[in-house]
Design a protein around this motif. Structure first.
Motif, PDB file in Angstrom:
ATOM      1  N   MET A 135       1.412  31.250  -5.475  1.00  0.00           N
ATOM      2  CA  MET A 135       1.549  30.630  -4.181  1.00  0.00           C
ATOM      3  C   MET A 135       0.233  29.960  -3.823  1.00  0.00           C
ATOM      4  N   PHE A 136       0.333  28.836  -3.173  1.00  0.00           N
ATOM      5  CA  PHE A 136      -0.852  28.106  -2.754  1.00  0.00           C
ATOM      6  C   PHE A 136      -1.270  28.579  -1.372  1.00  0.00           C
ATOM      7  N   ALA A 137      -2.579  28.771  -1.193  1.00  0.00           N
ATOM      8  CA  ALA A 137      -3.103  29.280   0.077  1.00  0.00           C
ATOM      9  C   ALA A 137      -2.684  28.399   1.244  1.00  0.00           C
ATOM     10  N   GLY A 138      -2.658  27.087   1.032  1.00  0.00           N
ATOM     11  CA  GLY A 138      -2.303  26.159   2.100  1.00  0.00           C
ATOM     12  C   GLY A 138      -0.861  26.268   2.543  1.00  0.00           C
ATOM     13  N   GLU A 139      -0.051  26.958   1.767  1.00  0.00           N
ATOM     14  CA  GLU A 139       1.355  27.130   2.131  1.00  0.00           C
ATOM     15  C   GLU A 139       1.632  28.540   2.642  1.00  0.00           C
ATOM     16  N   ASN A 140       0.616  29.366   2.696  1.00  0.00           N
ATOM     17  CA  ASN A 140       0.828  30.760   3.043  1.00  0.00           C
ATOM     18  C   ASN A 140      -0.247  31.255   4.004  1.00  0.00           C
ATOM     19  N   GLY A 141      -0.113  30.915   5.255  1.00  0.00           N
ATOM     20  CA  GLY A 141      -1.018  31.439   6.270  1.00  0.00           C
ATOM     21  C   GLY A 141      -2.285  30.635   6.466  1.00  0.00           C
ATOM     22  N   LEU A 142      -2.620  29.722   5.551  1.00  0.00           N
ATOM     23  CA  LEU A 142      -3.845  28.944   5.709  1.00  0.00           C
ATOM     24  C   LEU A 142      -3.552  27.453   5.866  1.00  0.00           C
ATOM     25  N   GLN A 143      -2.321  27.127   6.314  1.00  0.00           N
ATOM     26  CA  GLN A 143      -1.976  25.728   6.537  1.00  0.00           C
ATOM     27  C   GLN A 143      -2.983  25.104   7.495  1.00  0.00           C
ATOM     28  N   GLY A 144      -3.519  23.968   7.093  1.00  0.00           N
ATOM     29  CA  GLY A 144      -4.451  23.256   7.966  1.00  0.00           C
ATOM     30  C   GLY A 144      -5.841  23.860   8.031  1.00  0.00           C
ATOM     31  N   ASP A 145      -6.119  24.892   7.255  1.00  0.00           N
ATOM     32  CA  ASP A 145      -7.443  25.515   7.282  1.00  0.00           C
ATOM     33  C   ASP A 145      -8.466  24.519   6.721  1.00  0.00           C
ATOM     34  N   PRO A 146      -9.446  24.102   7.528  1.00  0.00           N
ATOM     35  CA  PRO A 146     -10.419  23.102   7.066  1.00  0.00           C
ATOM     36  C   PRO A 146     -11.250  23.580   5.878  1.00  0.00           C
ATOM     37  N   ARG A 147     -11.334  24.889   5.673  1.00  0.00           N
ATOM     38  CA  ARG A 147     -12.097  25.404   4.533  1.00  0.00           C
ATOM     39  C   ARG A 147     -11.491  24.943   3.210  1.00  0.00           C
ATOM     40  N   LEU A 148     -10.163  24.867   3.143  1.00  0.00           N
ATOM     41  CA  LEU A 148      -9.514  24.457   1.894  1.00  0.00           C
ATOM     42  C   LEU A 148      -9.851  23.007   1.550  1.00  0.00           C
ATOM     43  N   LYS A 149      -9.873  22.151   2.559  1.00  0.00           N
ATOM     44  CA  LYS A 149     -10.239  20.748   2.324  1.00  0.00           C
ATOM     45  C   LYS A 149     -11.684  20.650   1.842  1.00  0.00           C
ATOM     46  N   ALA A 150     -12.584  21.406   2.467  1.00  0.00           N
ATOM     47  CA  ALA A 150     -13.994  21.375   2.076  1.00  0.00           C
ATOM     48  C   ALA A 150     -14.185  21.921   0.656  1.00  0.00           C
ATOM     49  N   ILE A 151     -13.438  22.962   0.307  1.00  0.00           N
ATOM     50  CA  ILE A 151     -13.515  23.510  -1.049  1.00  0.00           C
ATOM     51  C   ILE A 151     -13.058  22.464  -2.058  1.00  0.00           C
ATOM     52  N   SER A 152     -11.937  21.830  -1.770  1.00  0.00           N
ATOM     53  CA  SER A 152     -11.408  20.803  -2.669  1.00  0.00           C
ATOM     54  C   SER A 152     -12.401  19.659  -2.841  1.00  0.00           C
ATOM     55  N   GLU A 153     -12.989  19.211  -1.736  1.00  0.00           N
ATOM     56  CA  GLU A 153     -13.926  18.090  -1.788  1.00  0.00           C
ATOM     57  C   GLU A 153     -15.235  18.451  -2.477  1.00  0.00           C
ATOM     58  N   ALA A 154     -15.572  19.727  -2.550  1.00  0.00           N
ATOM     59  CA  ALA A 154     -16.806  20.156  -3.212  1.00  0.00           C
ATOM     60  C   ALA A 154     -16.674  20.214  -4.734  1.00  0.00           C
ATOM     61  N   ILE A 155     -15.450  20.091  -5.233  1.00  0.00           N
ATOM     62  CA  ILE A 155     -15.211  20.144  -6.678  1.00  0.00           C
ATOM     63  C   ILE A 155     -15.277  18.725  -7.236  1.00  0.00           C
ATOM     64  N   ARG A 156     -16.210  18.503  -8.153  1.00  0.00           N
ATOM     65  CA  ARG A 156     -16.396  17.180  -8.747  1.00  0.00           C
ATOM     66  C   ARG A 156     -15.373  16.944  -9.854  1.00  0.00           C
ATOM     67  N   VAL A 157     -14.870  15.711  -9.930  1.00  0.00           N
ATOM     68  CA  VAL A 157     -13.940  15.330 -10.994  1.00  0.00           C
ATOM     69  C   VAL A 157     -14.697  14.526 -12.046  1.00  0.00           C
ATOM     70  N   ILE A 158     -14.634  14.983 -13.292  1.00  0.00           N
ATOM     71  CA  ILE A 158     -15.285  14.285 -14.403  1.00  0.00           C
ATOM     72  C   ILE A 158     -14.191  13.731 -15.315  1.00  0.00           C
ATOM     73  N   PRO A 159     -14.023  12.401 -15.341  1.00  0.00           N
ATOM     74  CA  PRO A 159     -12.966  11.844 -16.185  1.00  0.00           C
ATOM     75  C   PRO A 159     -13.318  11.897 -17.670  1.00  0.00           C
ATOM     76  N   HIS A 160     -12.294  12.105 -18.473  1.00  0.00           N
ATOM     77  CA  HIS A 160     -12.397  12.067 -19.940  1.00  0.00           C
ATOM     78  C   HIS A 160     -13.367  13.106 -20.493  1.00  0.00           C
ATOM     79  N   PHE A 161     -13.361  14.292 -19.896  1.00  0.00           N
ATOM     80  CA  PHE A 161     -14.170  15.405 -20.397  1.00  0.00           C
ATOM     81  C   PHE A 161     -13.277  16.633 -20.496  1.00  0.00           C
ATOM     82  N   PRO A 162     -13.303  17.372 -21.565  1.00  0.00           N
ATOM     83  CA  PRO A 162     -14.117  17.204 -22.777  1.00  0.00           C
ATOM     84  C   PRO A 162     -13.535  16.233 -23.783  1.00  0.00           C
TER      85      PRO A 162
END
Length: 197
Positions: free
Chosen positions: A1-28
């Motif tokens: 289950m995803f946290a955003g669908e279970n009691g944490l809908q709209g929790d700004p912490r989830l957006k900040a966590i997602s945005e803090a994760i860098r995406v590296i294309p074509h690795f490895p």
């Protein structure tokens, strides 16, 4: 289950966590959009919020073992274990643990791998949480569950920071619940810019 669908809908912490994760294309390798959590670890608030959300979820579940999957499960597992009063058990790749071990092999897209755990680290009847950074196919987490259950532990749940959208409907692994904080971020022009800065 995803946290955003279970009691944490709209929790700004989830957006900040997602945005803090860098995406590296074509690795490895080409075609892979690697979700780099090292940038999450650099963001004190997002890192703390990640641990806090897990701690809030597991604090009252009578968990005595937090098992972290090598290597990125080691980054979250010890903090969660300390906060909920559990011991931390590293589930390692072969030939990394110095004592007597038990092993569990699992299949990868191309080949096989193995997790090992020290004999005696977990006692029969202990309630365990398995933690890793990302779940894709669930193969590694399933091997971790089998390893813990072989010594008589009760795996309460598996938890990951990131879950691929295709596992969204797969709320269970080997019959055990799966808890995920965020979906992977896609590469955007904004993240391309920030990756180069």
């Amino acid at each position: 289950m995803f946290a955003g669908e279970n009691g944490l809908q709209g929790d700004p912490r989830l957006k900040a966590i997602s945005e803090a994760i860098r995406v590296i294309p074509h690795f490895p390798k080409p075609g892979i959009m690697f979700q780099d959590i090292t940038t999450l670890l650099l963001d004190h608030k997002a890192f703390k919020d990640t641990v806090d959300i897990f701690v809030d979820r597991y604090r009252d579940m009578d968990i005595s073992v937090v098992a972290g999957v090598e290597a990125r499960g080691f980054m979250f597992g010890p903090s969660i274990a300390l906060a909920i009063g559990a011991k931390f058990i590293p589930l390692r790749k072969p030939k990394k643990l110095p004592g007597k071990v038990i092993s569990e092999s699992y299949v990868l897209e191309y080949g096989t791998d193995c997790l090992e755990m020290h004999v005696g680290a977990v006692q029969p009847g202990e309630r365990a949480l398995v933690i890793d950074d990302l779940v894709a196919t669930g193969g590694t987490l399933s091997a971790a569950i089998r390893l813990l259950e072989r010594v008589g532990a009760e795996v309460v749940e598996c938890a990951c920071v990131i879950g691929l959208p295709e596992v969204k409907g797969q709320c269970r692994l080997n019959g055990r619940p799966l808890y995920i904080l965020v979906e992977p971020r896609q590469l955007t022009s904004a993240s391309v810019y920030s990756d180069q800065s």
